[in-house]
Design a protein around this motif. Structure first.
Motif: not given
Length: 242
Positions: A189, A195-196, A212, A214-215, A224-225, A230, A232
């Motif tokens: 990650e 990322k971010g 965004i 997140n991991g 993803v946010q 959030t 998946k």
């Protein structure tokens, strides 16, 4: 390490899988093609290689005690190994685009295709395909593609790059059953592309949205946010644009 060198083949992954129908190869067997005519990538895409300018090879790796639920560890380990090896060759601004493409300055240099075979609740073995653009100068109708040469200005010896790259992958895979999964995920990650950052995605229905990264989840989904929650996503459910 046993290396099977071929002049031209449709796909090194396919060759290895067909070999498995006849015999069980030694752990670490590699099929290396001078030219690959029908290479495969993620999402059923093709991988175009150029004779004498790129590397296309597949690795056979077996495991003793790797759980099926941890198979994304293989993808993370291979991506990290390739990223580290290419950084050694002078590649800068190098990131892993989920799940395992290798980018430099937002340009794709390397594709990885991993096909695992499960036995009950464990992973029996993997066929790991690597396609790396090394000395190419032109990419017709592929604006996002690049090569080691285009990114560094250095012409490379294909044999040297192959040796370093395959050794790096083997070293990572040797420890994949021993290294804590969370430790591997943390390293993965830390090199994850975008990322971010606010990015543009497209879902399976063709709709684009902002989000965004997140991991990743333990099973390899992209976290993803979005504006609402959030979520998946699997590889078939989402595509990252920028």
């Amino acid at each position: 390490m046993k290396i099977i060198k071929l002049n031209a083949i449709d796909s090194t992954n396919t060759y290895l899988k067909n070999l498995l129908k006849i015999e069980y190869p030694a752990d670490g067997t590699i099929v290396l093609a001078n030219e690959q005519l029908a290479g495969r990538g993620q999402r059923n895409s093709s991988w175009i290689s150029k004779k004498g300018e790129s590397l296309t090879f597949s690795i056979f790796k077996k495991y003793d005690n790797l759980l099926a639920e941890e198979q994304f560890a293989i993808s993370m380990a291979v991506a990290l190994a390739v990223k580290e090896a290419l950084t050694f060759f002078g590649l800068e601004d190098c990131h892993i685009k989920w799940p395992n493409d290798i980018l430099s300055a937002n340009r794709k240099l390397c594709g990885i295709l991993i096909e695992n075979v499960l036995e009950k609740n464990r992973i029996k073995h993997s066929v790991i395909g690597i396609g790396l653009n090394v000395n190419e100068t032109e990419f017709d109708n592929l604006p996002q593609a690049s090569s080691l040469y285009r990114q560094t200005g250095i012409k490379y010896n294909l044999d040297e790059v192959f040796t370093s790259l395959s050794n790096a992958i083997f070293e990572k895979l040797k420890s994949v059953e021993k290294v804590p999964f969370e430790s591997l995920k943390e390293a993965y990650e830390s090199h994850l592309f975008r990322k971010g950052k606010i990015s543009v995605f497209e879902n399976s229905a063709g709709n684009r949205f902002n989000g965004i990264i997140n991991g990743v989840s333990n099973s390899g989904e992209l976290i993803v946010q979005t504006e609402s929650a959030t979520k998946k996503f699997t590889l078939k459910e989402i595509k990252l644009f920028y």
